[in-house]
Design an enzyme around this catalytic site. Structure first.
Site, short mmCIF file in Angstrom:
data_model
loop_
_atom_site.label_atom_id
_atom_site.label_comp_id
_atom_site.label_asym_id
_atom_site.label_seq_id
_atom_site.Cartn_x
_atom_site.Cartn_y
_atom_site.Cartn_z
N TYR A 201 -5.27 -3.94 -9.01
CA TYR A 201 -5.15 -4.72 -7.76
C TYR A 201 -5.26 -5.90 -7.99
O TYR A 201 -5.35 -6.68 -7.44
CB TYR A 201 -4.51 -3.51 -6.90
CG TYR A 201 -4.34 -4.67 -5.23
CD1 TYR A 201 -3.20 -5.16 -5.27
CD2 TYR A 201 -4.79 -4.30 -4.30
CE1 TYR A 201 -2.83 -5.54 -3.90
CE2 TYR A 201 -4.08 -4.88 -3.20
CZ TYR A 201 -3.19 -5.52 -3.48
OH TYR A 201 -3.07 -5.99 -1.69
N SER B 30 -6.49 -6.98 7.30
CA SER B 30 -5.69 -7.67 6.72
C SER B 30 -4.46 -6.87 8.06
O SER B 30 -4.78 -5.74 7.96
CB SER B 30 -5.67 -7.45 5.47
OG SER B 30 -3.63 -7.35 4.82
N GLN C 291 -5.96 -10.68 10.55
CA GLN C 291 -5.47 -11.50 9.41
C GLN C 291 -4.03 -10.98 9.95
O GLN C 291 -3.86 -9.49 9.72
CB GLN C 291 -5.56 -11.50 7.67
CG GLN C 291 -4.34 -12.05 7.49
CD GLN C 291 -3.15 -11.18 6.60
OE1 GLN C 291 -3.84 -9.82 6.45
NE2 GLN C 291 -2.76 -11.66 6.43
N TYR D 290 -0.14 -11.53 8.98
CA TYR D 290 1.25 -11.68 7.91
C TYR D 290 2.91 -11.58 9.18
O TYR D 290 2.78 -11.18 9.84
CB TYR D 290 1.91 -11.14 6.99
CG TYR D 290 0.56 -10.89 6.14
CD1 TYR D 290 0.85 -12.79 5.08
CD2 TYR D 290 0.34 -10.20 5.05
CE1 TYR D 290 -0.58 -12.22 4.05
CE2 TYR D 290 -0.58 -10.31 4.29
CZ TYR D 290 -0.66 -11.19 2.93
OH TYR D 290 -1.60 -11.63 2.08
N THR E 53 -1.81 -16.47 7.74
CA THR E 53 -1.11 -16.50 6.44
C THR E 53 -0.35 -16.71 5.85
O THR E 53 0.36 -16.96 6.53
CB THR E 53 -2.10 -15.78 5.84
OG1 THR E 53 -3.32 -15.07 5.70
CG2 THR E 53 -1.88 -15.58 4.24
N ARG F 155 2.58 -10.84 -9.94
CA ARG F 155 0.71 -10.53 -10.98
C ARG F 155 1.55 -9.32 -11.64
O ARG F 155 2.08 -8.36 -11.57
CB ARG F 155 0.10 -9.63 -10.12
CG ARG F 155 -0.53 -10.88 -8.74
CD ARG F 155 -1.46 -10.25 -7.85
NE ARG F 155 -1.12 -9.25 -7.32
CZ ARG F 155 -0.29 -9.42 -5.97
NH1 ARG F 155 -0.43 -10.69 -5.69
NH2 ARG F 155 -0.68 -8.63 -5.23
N LYS G 104 -5.08 -20.16 8.19
CA LYS G 104 -5.26 -19.37 5.76
C LYS G 104 -4.20 -20.31 4.76
O LYS G 104 -3.28 -20.06 5.43
CB LYS G 104 -5.36 -18.15 5.71
CG LYS G 104 -6.06 -18.01 4.89
CD LYS G 104 -6.70 -16.37 4.97
CE LYS G 104 -7.04 -15.89 3.64
NZ LYS G 104 -5.97 -15.14 2.60
N HIS H 121 -4.60 -18.73 -2.22
CA HIS H 121 -4.52 -16.84 -1.85
C HIS H 121 -5.32 -16.01 -3.08
O HIS H 121 -5.11 -14.97 -3.63
CB HIS H 121 -3.09 -16.51 -1.53
CG HIS H 121 -2.91 -15.22 -1.06
ND1 HIS H 121 -2.83 -15.20 -0.23
CD2 HIS H 121 -2.64 -13.88 -1.08
CE1 HIS H 121 -1.75 -13.99 0.70
NE2 HIS H 121 -2.48 -12.93 -0.19
N ARG I 283 -3.17 -15.74 -6.42
CA ARG I 283 -2.13 -14.54 -6.53
C ARG I 283 -0.68 -15.48 -6.36
O ARG I 283 0.69 -14.53 -5.95
CB ARG I 283 -2.40 -13.59 -5.87
CG ARG I 283 -4.28 -12.95 -5.52
CD ARG I 283 -5.01 -12.00 -4.82
NE ARG I 283 -4.15 -10.89 -3.91
CZ ARG I 283 -3.99 -9.63 -5.31
NH1 ARG I 283 -5.47 -9.94 -6.40
NH2 ARG I 283 -3.78 -9.18 -5.15
C1 FNR Z 1 -5.83 -10.75 -1.10
N1 FNR Z 1 -5.41 -12.16 -0.02
C2 FNR Z 1 -4.88 -11.89 0.84
N2 FNR Z 1 -4.66 -12.84 2.14
C3 FNR Z 1 -4.35 -12.93 3.39
O1 FNR Z 1 -4.50 -13.22 3.64
N3 FNR Z 1 -4.36 -11.23 3.77
C4 FNR Z 1 -4.23 -10.45 2.31
O2 FNR Z 1 -3.65 -8.78 3.08
C5 FNR Z 1 -4.65 -10.70 1.11
N4 FNR Z 1 -4.92 -9.60 0.26
C6 FNR Z 1 -5.47 -9.96 -0.70
C7 FNR Z 1 -5.83 -8.14 -2.44
C8 FNR Z 1 -5.95 -8.87 -2.92
C9 FNR Z 1 -7.07 -8.10 -3.81
C10 FNR Z 1 -7.19 -9.79 -3.01
C11 FNR Z 1 -8.31 -10.18 -4.05
C12 FNR Z 1 -7.07 -11.24 -2.43
C13 FNR Z 1 -5.99 -13.12 -0.32
C14 FNR Z 1 -7.77 -13.67 0.54
O3 FNR Z 1 -7.47 -13.37 1.70
C15 FNR Z 1 -8.54 -15.01 -0.56
O4 FNR Z 1 -7.92 -15.33 0.16
C16 FNR Z 1 -8.96 -14.09 -1.94
O5 FNR Z 1 -9.02 -13.45 -1.87
C17 FNR Z 1 -10.08 -15.64 -2.09
O6 FNR Z 1 -10.06 -15.10 -3.20
P1 FNR Z 1 -11.54 -15.29 -3.97
O7 FNR Z 1 -12.58 -15.08 -3.08
O8 FNR Z 1 -11.05 -13.50 -4.12
O9 FNR Z 1 -12.04 -15.41 -5.59
#
Ligand code: FNR
Length: 380
Positions: free
Chosen positions: A25, A107, A128, A130, A156, A165, A252, A276, A279
């Site tokens: 995940y 989050s 954060q 949503y 976000t 994914r 964001k 993100h 993702r």
């Molecule tokens: C996220 N990201 C994310 N962003 C957000 O605004 N709310 C969320 O709940 C989540 N959940 C989430 C879960 C997981 C497992 C990952 C890896 C990422 C995105 C996160 O805030 C961020 O933008 C990225 O993780 C940045 O990239 P790197 O540092 O993981 O490469």
């Protein structure tokens, strides 16, 4: 933890400690994962200018992000299900960040609730949001973040609908989740993780279950989540949330200069250039390659941060040089958490701080606030 020298070391330890579905995940991107890969690969292409015989004593990494003093210009990105990398994951990561002097952002989709994290920390963390269709729920969530004295709201914008994914679908982490003997096996082969999980009460989405209408358990939660992300989210909603919140606001998920201009018009305190973590839109450009044009477009009107693909202090240095006032990390701290709980998150921060400090000095700078594009090697 001292024997882990790189973020990649922590990742391998997390892989061995966390059940596969939850490790995957974290370690996954949307569809072909091309944007996920580009986030890291584009950092590797940027070269730094080595300088010599410059006084390198008395260095400082201290800076500010959205008006908050930080030990280095780095924050922990909001990540959902963090409490599944390690029991009480959000609490442990928040405590590590607080002790280190960098912001932690919880989050909406966290396992530990806002109140649980507030009770386990002493300084304000960030929250954060949503935006869900159920605006009453959003209002209550904002009120809870205010009551917990959260220092900034990170809104976000890049998840109006969900990117897919494949790993999550294959692992049954879809809505509704499908639990099979394969999952029991994955958990049984990670006994340390399972044992710690049994010892905590924080095992479900603490901000939602029991707080959103008709959400009292996992199956009602998954039905609710599937229909709650709001595809109609608009700039008018951002204005509404800004007013309702009334505190520091960070937007964001901006990747385009055009959107960055509109974000700056809202009067928010900062934006995070982000896809993100690869993702959402597979095929979108990397965050680091998007950063310069956005700084050019709005850098004089709003603080610009970035996240995505940062795996070392050198990456932080490159992002700061290209105009980021703050740099956020997601997976690096999740790998630390999976590898060793709070000590693992602290180790991830130590690794990045050391790399940042030494690399800054080798570029001939002693204060992170003086780092600019001049330290980037532009020669062909
Ligand atoms: C996220 N990201 C994310 N962003 C957000 O605004 N709310 C969320 O709940 C989540 N959940 C989430 C879960 C997981 C497992 C990952 C890896 C990422 C995105 C996160 O805030 C961020 O933008 C990225 O993780 C940045 O990239 P790197 O540092 O993981 O490469």
């Amino acid at each position: 933890m001292e024997t882990a020298l790189t973020i990649a070391d922590l990742k391998e330890r997390a892989r061995r400690r966390v059940p596969k579905m939850f490790f995957d995940y974290a370690d996954s991107g949307a569809w072909t994962e091309s944007t996920y890969r580009a986030n890291e690969a584009d950092f590797a292409r940027i070269r730094l200018r080595q300088r010599v015989l410059v006084d390198m004593t008395d260095r400082s990494l201290a800076s500010e992000m959205a008006g908050q003093p930080v030990a280095m210009p780095l924050a922990l990105s909001p990540t959902g299900l963090t409490g599944m990398q390690h029991a009480d994951g959000e609490i442990l990561a928040a405590q590590a960040a607080e002790a280190f002097g960098v912001p932690f952002c919880l989050s909406t989709m966290s396992v530990c609730s806002i109140e649980a994290v507030a009770a386990a920390t002493t300084k304000p963390f960030w929250f954060q949001l949503y935006v869900m269709r159920d605006r009453d729920f959003i209002e209550r969530l904002i009120d809870r973040a205010k009551a917990a004295k959260c220092g900034a709201l990170v809104l976000t914008l890049d998840l109006q609908i969900l990117g897919q994914r494949h790993k999550d679908v294959r692992n049954g982490l879809s809505t509704p989740p499908k639990f099979t003997p394969k999952h029991i096996w994955q958990v049984a082969t990670r006994p340390a993780w399972a044992f710690e999980m049994l010892g905590t009460k924080n095992r479900t989405f603490g901000n939602i279950v029991g707080h959103a209408r008709n959400v009292g358990d996992i199956s009602s939660l998954s039905a609710w989540t599937a229909e709650q992300f709001d595809p109609r989210l608009s700039w008018a909603d951002v204005a509404w949330i800004k007013e309702k919140w009334g505190g520091k606001l960070i937007l964001k998920g901006i990747l385009d200069p055009e959107d960055a201009r509109m974000a700056a018009d809202t009067g928010a305190d900062a934006i995070i250039v982000s896809n993100h973590g690869g993702r959402q839109l597979d095929g979108a450009r990397s965050s680091i390659s998007a950063l310069p044009a956005i700084v050019e477009a709005v850098g004089d009107r709003i603080e610009v941060h970035m996240d995505g693909g940062v795996r070392s202090g050198q990456d932080v240095l490159k992002a700061v040089a290209l105009g980021a006032k703050g740099v956020w990390i997601g997976r690096p701290f999740l790998y630390g958490l999976g590898a060793g709980g709070r000590a693992g998150v602290t180790r991830a921060l130590e690794i990045i701080r050391h790399e940042l400090d030494v690399s800054m000095a080798l570029c001939g700078r002693r204060d992170i606030r003086t780092v600019d594009a001049d330290i980037i090697d532009r020669a062909p």
